[in-house]
Design an enzyme around this catalytic site. Structure first.
Site, PDB file in Angstrom:
ATOM      1  N   THR A 133       0.823  -1.213   0.000  1.00 53.01           N
ATOM      2  CA  THR A 133       0.000   0.000   0.000  1.00 53.01           C
ATOM      3  C   THR A 133       0.859   1.267   0.000  1.00 53.01           C
ATOM      4  OG1 THR A 133      -1.468   1.276   1.442  1.00 53.01           O
ATOM      5  CG2 THR A 133      -0.102  -0.321   2.526  1.00 53.01           C
ATOM      6  N   ASP A 134       0.273   2.369  -0.459  1.00 56.04           N
ATOM      7  CA  ASP A 134       0.969   3.658  -0.373  1.00 56.04           C
ATOM      8  C   ASP A 134       0.980   4.183   1.063  1.00 56.04           C
ATOM      9  OD1 ASP A 134      -1.742   4.273  -0.195  1.00 56.04           O
ATOM     10  OD2 ASP A 134      -1.670   5.920  -1.642  1.00 56.04           O
ATOM     11  N   GLU A 135       0.181   3.552   1.955  1.00 62.15           N
ATOM     12  CA  GLU A 135       0.112   4.054   3.334  1.00 62.15           C
ATOM     13  C   GLU A 135       1.439   3.873   4.075  1.00 62.15           C
ATOM     14  OE1 GLU A 135      -3.521   3.307   5.465  1.00 62.15           O
ATOM     15  OE2 GLU A 135      -4.604   2.963   3.604  1.00 62.15           O
ATOM     16  N   TYR A 158      -1.944  -0.594  10.860  1.00 62.23           N
ATOM     17  CA  TYR A 158      -2.028  -1.284   9.559  1.00 62.23           C
ATOM     18  C   TYR A 158      -0.824  -0.918   8.691  1.00 62.23           C
ATOM     19  CZ  TYR A 158      -3.301  -1.819   4.624  1.00 62.23           C
ATOM     20  OH  TYR A 158      -3.275  -2.110   3.267  1.00 62.23           O
ATOM     21  N   LYS A 162       2.278  -3.296   7.235  1.00 56.45           N
ATOM     22  CA  LYS A 162       2.598  -3.466   5.802  1.00 56.45           C
ATOM     23  C   LYS A 162       4.031  -3.002   5.523  1.00 56.45           C
ATOM     24  CE  LYS A 162       0.254  -4.706   2.870  1.00 56.45           C
ATOM     25  NZ  LYS A 162      -0.088  -6.065   2.349  1.00 56.45           N
TER      26      LYS A 162
END
Ligand code: NAD
Length: 351
Positions: A133-135, A158, A162
């Site tokens: 993810t870009d998060e 989260y 990741k």
């Protein structure tokens, strides 16, 4: 090619499995624990294809993972299994650490053992593809985009889990030579999306005339990508991506949450003229913000475009219309979830 898809009963994984079975000649094994987010109904359209198989198992279970590798002999692993909802990671981070970090470690070890004894040709072409993810990059200010070399700064449990799994994948490539790649994508939306996430939750609440919760003042910005465009990008990267490479994937569709919710209201008004009195926008309800809510995400996807020739096929308006139409014609898929697994209650207040 034999393609093992972990998390293939989830939102994006099922789009990838459908994409591969419907448009290629590759074989697929979906390996999925079927948590609350996994749903075999999302795979019904490909379930009878002889190139498709399913195995219910946990990526943290080393014995089950090893047996899937030895029975299926994958050429490519597309690793999507994860706990994915930021709000749930605030309420209960444990499952995120177990599945996203420990589970990725278990898979990497099994992949390494499998890869080391492959015949030379298959060894060179093997890929372990981690879907991320870009998060992991944290939050942006008013300008700028995440690029592949942006510094990691995850803010939620989260995102941190990741980021941890991305680092494991990188280390297994660097240390052991396992041919891995990582893709970091922005927010997806589309059919078969579990209705805890903003877009499907808003569509269903709007259809049912319920309040439409918007965190804070709805000013947070996400860069939206239609899920089938992501599935196409993922297969392209898995088949053609360079070992050790990372690719950012995004649709260049930055929208404020409030704009997304208003657009859904207008589409639902148009496509399902109302059981309620007046426009759906009046159902919008500002609620306390998510703790630590990232302000803005935006992706620079120029590497995957120039190196692998990927282009998204949908702009946000087309994709959103398709999505609303899908929920309007697929009541059976979501009614089971709404009446049982998740009824739309607020999560992630950190209290
Ligand atoms: P999802 O929550 O819809 O699906 C996750 C799937 O993983 C489910 O089918 C679930 O049953 C399975 N799973 C969970 N724990 C498991 C375990 N221990 N063993 C085996 N299977 C397990 O998620 P999604 O939105 O489809 O996301 C898929 C991947 O893409 C995730 O890795 C996520 O981090 C990443 N991603 C998602 C987005 C997005 O917008 N949804 C954006 C970028 C990246």
């Amino acid at each position: 090619m034999h393609i093992l898809i972990t998390g293939g009963a989830g939102f994006i994984g099922s789009a990838v499995a459908r994409w591969i079975i419907e448009r290629t000649t590759h074989r697929v094994l979906v390996f999925d624990k079927l948590t609350y987010a996994g749903n075999l109904a999302s795979l019904a359209s490909v379930a009878h294809d002889p190139r498709y198989t399913f195995r219910k198992a946990d990526i943290c279970d080393a014995v089950a993972v090893k047996s899937a590798f030895s029975d299926f002999e994958p050429d490519i692993v597309m690793h999507l299994a994860a706990e994915t909802h930021v709000d749930r990671s605030i309420d209960g981070p444990d499952a995120f650490i177990q599945t996203n970090v420990v589970g990725t470690y278990v898979l990497l070890q099994a992949a390494l053992t499998h890869w080391r004894v492959l015949p030379v040709g298959r060894r060179d072409n093997f890929r372990f593809h981690h879907i991320s993810t870009d998060e992991v990059f944290g939050s942006l200010g008013k300008t700028g985009c995440f690029a592949e070399d942006t510094r990691y700064a995850p803010n939620s449990p989260y995102a941190a889990s990741k980021a941890g799994s991305d680092h494991l994948v990188r280390a297994w490539q660097h240390t052991y030579g396992l041919p891995t790649l990582v893709t970091n994508c922005s927010n997806n939306y589309g059919p078969y999306h579990f209705p805890e996430k903003l877009i499907p939750l808003t569509i269903l609440n709007a259809l049912e005339g319920r309040p439409l919760p918007v965190y804070g003042r709805g000013e947070n910005i996400r860069d939206w990508l239609f899920v089938e465009d992501h599935a196409e990008a993922l297969l392209l990267a898995a088949l053609n991506g360079a070992p050790g490479a990372t690719y950012n994937i995004g649709g260049s569709n930055e929208r404020r949450n409030i704009d997304v919710v208003e657009a859904i209201c207008d589409l639902v008004d148009e496509l399902s003229p109302s059981a309620i009195d007046g426009p759906r926008r009046k159902l919008i309800n500002f609620v306390p913000d998510r703790p630590g809510h990232d302000q803005r995400y935006a992706i620079d996807a120029s590497r995957i475009k120039s190196e692998l020739g990927w282009q998204p096929r949908h702009d946000f308006e087309q994709g959103l219309r398709k999505t609303v139409e899908w929920y309007l014609t697929n009541h059976r898929w979501w009614e089971v979830i709404r009446s049982d697994t998740y009824r739309g209650e607020r999560l992630g207040l950190a209290i």
